[in-house]
Design a protein around this motif. Structure first.
Motif, short mmCIF file in Angstrom:
data_model
loop_
_atom_site.label_atom_id
_atom_site.label_comp_id
_atom_site.label_asym_id
_atom_site.label_seq_id
_atom_site.Cartn_x
_atom_site.Cartn_y
_atom_site.Cartn_z
N SER A 1 17.60 -24.25 24.13
CA SER A 1 16.91 -23.08 23.57
C SER A 1 15.93 -23.55 22.50
CB SER A 1 17.92 -22.13 22.94
OG SER A 1 17.21 -21.20 22.16
N ASN A 2 14.76 -22.94 22.49
CA ASN A 2 13.70 -23.46 21.64
C ASN A 2 13.32 -22.56 20.48
OD1 ASN A 2 13.02 -25.91 23.24
ND2 ASN A 2 12.87 -24.32 24.81
N VAL A 3 14.08 -21.48 20.33
CA VAL A 3 13.69 -20.51 19.31
C VAL A 3 13.75 -21.12 17.91
CG1 VAL A 3 14.33 -18.33 18.26
CG2 VAL A 3 14.26 -18.54 20.73
N GLU A 4 14.85 -21.86 17.65
CA GLU A 4 14.98 -22.48 16.32
C GLU A 4 13.85 -23.45 16.06
OE1 GLU A 4 16.89 -21.95 13.68
OE2 GLU A 4 17.56 -20.22 14.83
N LEU A 5 13.51 -24.20 17.11
CA LEU A 5 12.44 -25.19 16.97
C LEU A 5 11.12 -24.49 16.65
CD1 LEU A 5 11.20 -28.02 17.23
CD2 LEU A 5 11.02 -27.63 19.68
N ILE A 6 10.84 -23.43 17.39
CA ILE A 6 9.60 -22.69 17.16
C ILE A 6 9.59 -22.17 15.72
CG2 ILE A 6 8.33 -20.60 17.76
CD1 ILE A 6 7.82 -22.34 19.95
N LYS A 7 10.73 -21.67 15.28
CA LYS A 7 10.83 -21.15 13.92
C LYS A 7 10.47 -22.24 12.92
CE LYS A 7 14.27 -17.49 13.32
NZ LYS A 7 13.51 -16.42 12.92
N ASP A 8 11.03 -23.43 13.13
CA ASP A 8 10.75 -24.56 12.24
C ASP A 8 9.27 -24.95 12.29
OD1 ASP A 8 13.30 -24.68 11.41
OD2 ASP A 8 13.83 -26.57 12.40
N LEU A 9 8.74 -24.98 13.51
CA LEU A 9 7.33 -25.37 13.63
C LEU A 9 6.45 -24.36 12.93
CD1 LEU A 9 6.99 -26.56 17.35
CD2 LEU A 9 7.05 -27.95 15.29
N VAL A 10 6.80 -23.09 13.10
CA VAL A 10 6.00 -22.04 12.49
C VAL A 10 6.07 -22.16 10.96
CG1 VAL A 10 5.93 -19.55 12.11
CG2 VAL A 10 6.05 -20.46 14.41
N GLU B 1 5.93 -14.65 9.92
CA GLU B 1 5.93 -15.64 10.99
C GLU B 1 4.89 -15.27 12.06
OE1 GLU B 1 10.65 -16.98 10.75
OE2 GLU B 1 10.04 -15.34 12.04
N ALA B 2 4.83 -13.97 12.36
CA ALA B 2 3.91 -13.54 13.40
C ALA B 2 2.48 -13.90 13.03
CB ALA B 2 4.04 -12.03 13.60
N ALA B 3 2.16 -13.75 11.75
CA ALA B 3 0.80 -14.07 11.30
C ALA B 3 0.50 -15.54 11.55
CB ALA B 3 0.66 -13.74 9.82
N VAL B 4 1.46 -16.38 11.21
CA VAL B 4 1.25 -17.82 11.39
C VAL B 4 1.13 -18.15 12.87
CG1 VAL B 4 2.22 -20.10 10.98
CG2 VAL B 4 2.54 -18.32 9.28
N ILE B 5 2.00 -17.55 13.68
CA ILE B 5 1.98 -17.86 15.11
C ILE B 5 0.63 -17.48 15.72
CG2 ILE B 5 2.99 -17.30 17.36
CD1 ILE B 5 5.63 -16.92 15.99
N ARG B 6 0.14 -16.30 15.36
CA ARG B 6 -1.13 -15.86 15.93
C ARG B 6 -2.24 -16.85 15.63
NH1 ARG B 6 -2.09 -11.43 18.06
NH2 ARG B 6 -0.49 -9.83 18.34
N GLU B 7 -2.23 -17.35 14.41
CA GLU B 7 -3.28 -18.31 14.05
C GLU B 7 -3.08 -19.66 14.73
OE1 GLU B 7 -4.17 -18.75 9.91
OE2 GLU B 7 -4.41 -16.58 9.62
N ALA B 8 -1.85 -19.92 15.15
CA ALA B 8 -1.56 -21.27 15.64
C ALA B 8 -1.34 -21.32 17.16
CB ALA B 8 -0.32 -21.80 14.92
N LEU B 9 -1.68 -20.23 17.86
CA LEU B 9 -1.40 -20.20 19.31
C LEU B 9 -2.01 -21.38 20.06
CD1 LEU B 9 -1.63 -16.41 20.22
CD2 LEU B 9 0.39 -17.87 20.19
N ASP B 10 -3.27 -21.69 19.72
CA ASP B 10 -3.96 -22.80 20.40
C ASP B 10 -3.26 -24.11 20.13
OD1 ASP B 10 -5.78 -21.17 21.34
OD2 ASP B 10 -7.43 -21.78 20.01
N TYR B 11 -2.88 -24.23 18.89
CA TYR B 11 -2.25 -25.47 18.48
C TYR B 11 -0.90 -25.65 19.16
CZ TYR B 11 -0.69 -29.25 15.63
OH TYR B 11 -0.24 -30.46 15.24
N LEU B 12 -0.14 -24.57 19.21
CA LEU B 12 1.16 -24.62 19.89
C LEU B 12 0.96 -24.99 21.36
CD1 LEU B 12 2.89 -21.52 18.28
CD2 LEU B 12 3.63 -23.89 18.05
N GLU B 13 -0.11 -24.45 21.93
CA GLU B 13 -0.42 -24.74 23.34
C GLU B 13 -0.59 -26.24 23.53
OE1 GLU B 13 -1.44 -21.86 25.56
OE2 GLU B 13 -1.05 -23.33 27.15
N ARG B 14 -1.33 -26.86 22.62
CA ARG B 14 -1.56 -28.30 22.74
C ARG B 14 -0.26 -29.08 22.59
NH1 ARG B 14 -5.50 -29.69 18.54
NH2 ARG B 14 -5.75 -27.45 18.34
N LEU B 15 0.68 -28.49 21.89
CA LEU B 15 1.97 -29.17 21.72
C LEU B 15 2.90 -28.90 22.91
CD1 LEU B 15 2.61 -28.44 17.97
CD2 LEU B 15 2.18 -30.67 18.97
N GLY B 16 2.41 -28.10 23.85
CA GLY B 16 3.22 -27.87 25.05
C GLY B 16 3.90 -26.50 25.07
N PHE B 17 3.69 -25.72 24.02
CA PHE B 17 4.32 -24.40 23.99
C PHE B 17 3.28 -23.34 24.32
CE2 PHE B 17 6.64 -27.01 20.96
CZ PHE B 17 7.95 -26.81 21.35
#
Ligand code: ADP
Ligand code: MG
Length: 598
Positions: free
Chosen positions: A511-520, A466-482
């Motif tokens: 709580s948004n952890v589950e959501l982040i997990k799903d998005l990731v 998951e960490a690998a995916v998140i690192r690659e997607a940080l910018d994208y998550l930012e655009r989604l508001g995270f």
């Protein structure tokens, strides 16, 4: 001494499904682990440095290789596992082509140390890019130790194709888990760099699930065992996932991707599972060796069954039975059915509904809708000539009259104009749809998605994958508001902690952890942030879905009005419909036809 490892005859070779087996570090790990299992090892450790690019070391305490055989293991089509056509028809081992070590050696530097229990001294061989450079005695313990270093050093094209260290390691973890899950009797260890990521001592399958996914996870896992099935699945309360990554399927202990088995598992869940969601499952089906062909895919990850239907039924029955007994035994305190009658009458304050549906609804207290009858007391609708059924996108929802609420989940409405129409509105789906439209407009407007900063950042412990995916997607998550920031290694070995600092405004204080997990998980499937752009609608839908809490909910008249008003802002004609329907409309003509009045 005679060789037990033999080079296959050309006519046997010609019948083997050939193809590339070493395309990335994870495939090397898979081949080496399978060799160790075939060697009867009770302990297998896998050490990885730099996502496998620098080093993949697999050590086992299996049968070892004799001095005479050792030089042969790297020859193409040299194997101790089959010797003729007949053997091909009932393959007992994971390997059978004698190709893996040869293919690995062709693209890396390999060191082999091995000793059979009965031999006083072991053998060490060092090879590089296909050439043997030395062979000598070694005082190694019984078993085999293979070190693969500098993977793809001589094939720059493939080296370039590799992803980041984290991504490659994530794939290795996936393979490691999949193999370890189905062999709980073997002690497995995974080490990355200097840290142990997974240590799973020998035990039962449930112990293995606990050692891999954590103690918490096992509370929602139930056994699915039958004559030919061994496994565990998530129960009716377990989390479901947006991808099939948590479905671990095996045939005779071999990890496979099989659509039929996947279908069987999903069908067994039936309506317990939402559309496009996947459960957790570890399912190993036992099939007579001659009834399954494992020689159809180069990576041996697909199989062909003689009787596909039998496998489907067997898997489905076992999973369904497990779920049925879990449901029968449940004490489901979470669900409180409405007291009586067609509507729920418990009063909901506007404060509650705001907690439920965010700011989609107007504030204000009002009387609760009581019943279908009393909402339109004694009203009599005169019969009028039927008009053609209207297009839902033409309906002005604020003009509808509210008849009542059904089971605390559906709003019932009518309109007398247009020949008479009756509406059933799924409250939850409607709120979700409104939230989606809002997000959609914000996302594509210049200002972007409205965010709120969290007073206390939420912590998110990600696994290595998951960490690998998140690192690659940080910018994208930012655009989604995270706004998500890395926060160093997590308590979970190999994992990483992230802090969620802002979230889309619409999410309120959930709580948004589950959501982040799903998005990731979703981002992981799309393979990085560039392709994800194509999937923005489905991602927005997921956020919208998360912004609305499910469940039975008595609406006040005021709240119902607010829901209808917000539905008026939804452009039903604009985009392709997502997910479930929100509104069902019946014309008076349809209803009369139902009662054979016409
Ligand atoms: P295959 O597994 O298809 O036979 P491989 O290239 O993976 O082909 O391995 C070649 C041979 O090397 C195997 O048939 C086996 O005899 C021997 N071998 C490989 N790994 C091990 C191991 N860990 N322990 C004992 N023997 C091994
Ligand atoms: Mg092999």
């Amino acid at each position: 001494m005679s060789h037990i490892i033999k080079v296959l005859e050309p006519e046997v070779v010609s019948k083997i499904a050939a193809g590339e087996v070493v395309d990335r570090p994870a495939s090397v790990v898979k081949e080496l682990m399978e060799n160790s299992i075939d060697a009867g090892a009770a302990f297998i450790s896998v050490t990885i440095i730099e996502g496998g690019r620098q080093l993949i070391k697999v050590v086992d305490n299996g049968c070892g290789i004799s001095r005479d055989d050792a030089p042969y293991v790297f020859q193409r089509h040299a194997t101790s596992k089959i010797s003729n056509d007949t053997d091909l028809a009932s393959i007992k081992t994971f390997g059978f082509r004698g190709e893996a070590l040869a293919s690995i050696l062709a693209v890396s530097k390999v060191g082999l140390k091995t000793r059979r229990k009965e031999d006083l001294v072991g053998t060490a061989i060092i090879l590089e890019g296909g050439a043997e450079s030395s062979i000598h005695d070694d005082g190694c313990p019984p078993g085999t130790n293979i070190e693969v270093s500098d993977l793809f050093f001589n094939t720059p094209a493939r080296l370039k194709f590799l992803k980041s260290v984290d991504t490659e390691f994530g794939r290795i973890v996936e393979v490691f888990k999949a193999i370890a899950l189905v062999h709980p009797q073997i002690h497995f260890k995974l080490i990355h760099g200097s840290g142990t990521v997974i240590d799973a001592p020998s035990g039962m399958m449930l112990d293995r699930i606990r050692d891999i996914f954590g103690v918490q996870f096992t509370t929602n896992v139930i056994a699915a065992f039958s004559d030919n099935i061994r496994g565990y699945v998530g129960n009716h309360r377990a989390t479901s996932y947006p991808t099939s990554k948590s479905l671990f399927m095996y045939v005779n202990g071999r990890w496979v991707h099989d659509r039929g088995m996947m279908r069987a598992i999903i069908d067994a869940y039936g309506t317990l599972l939402e559309r496009a969601r996947y459960p957790f499952a570890v399912i190993d089906v036992t099939v007579p060796l001659e009834d399954v062909d494992v020689n159809i895919h180069p990576a041996k990850s697909e199989v062909r069954f003689k009787d596909q239907k039998y496998v489907y039924e067997t898997v489905k029955d076992a999973v369904r039975e497990a779920l049925n007994s879990a449901i029968a035994a449940r004490e489901d305190k979470a669900f409180v059915p409405p007291k009586k009658g067609p509507t729920a009458t418990a009063g909901g304050s506007a404060g509650d509904i705001n907690a439920l549906y965010g700011d989609l609804f107007a504030k204000g207290k009002a009387e609760t809708i009581t019943s279908l009858e009393s909402a339109s007391p004694g009203s009599f609708i005169p019969r009028i000539a039927p008009a053609p059924k209207r297009d839902i996108s033409k309906v002005s929802f604020s003009d509808l009259g509210i008849c009542g609420q059904l089971w605390g989940e559906y709003l019932l409405c009518e309109i007398r104009e247009y020949g008479g129409e009756f509406y059933i509105i799924d409250q939850h789906a409607a709120a979700e749809r409104v939230a989606y439209e809002k997000l959609f407009k914000q996302y594509y407007s210049g200002d972007g998605i409205k965010v709120q900063s969290l007073l206390l950042a939420e912590r998110f412990d990600a696994t290595a994958e998951e960490a690998a995916v998140i690192r690659e997607a940080l910018d994208y998550l930012e655009r989604l508001g995270f706004h998500v920031e890395p926060f160093g290694p997590s308590g979970r070995s190999g994992g990483e902690t992230f802090l969620i600092k802002t979230v889309p405004d619409i999410l309120g204080d959930r709580s948004n952890v589950e959501l982040i997990k799903d998005l990731v998980a979703e981002l992981g499937t799309f393979g990085g942030s560039s392709k994800v752009q194509d999937a923005v609608n489905s991602v927005l839908m997921r956020i919208a879905c998360h912004s609305v809490i499910r469940g039975v909910r008595a609406l006040t008249v005021e709240e119902s009005r607010a829901l209808l008003a917000s539905l008026s802002t939804v452009d039903f004609a604009a985009y392709c419909p997502h997910g479930r329907p929100v509104v069902k409309m019946y014309s008076r003509a349809e209803i009369e036809a139902m009662f054979k009045r016409k």
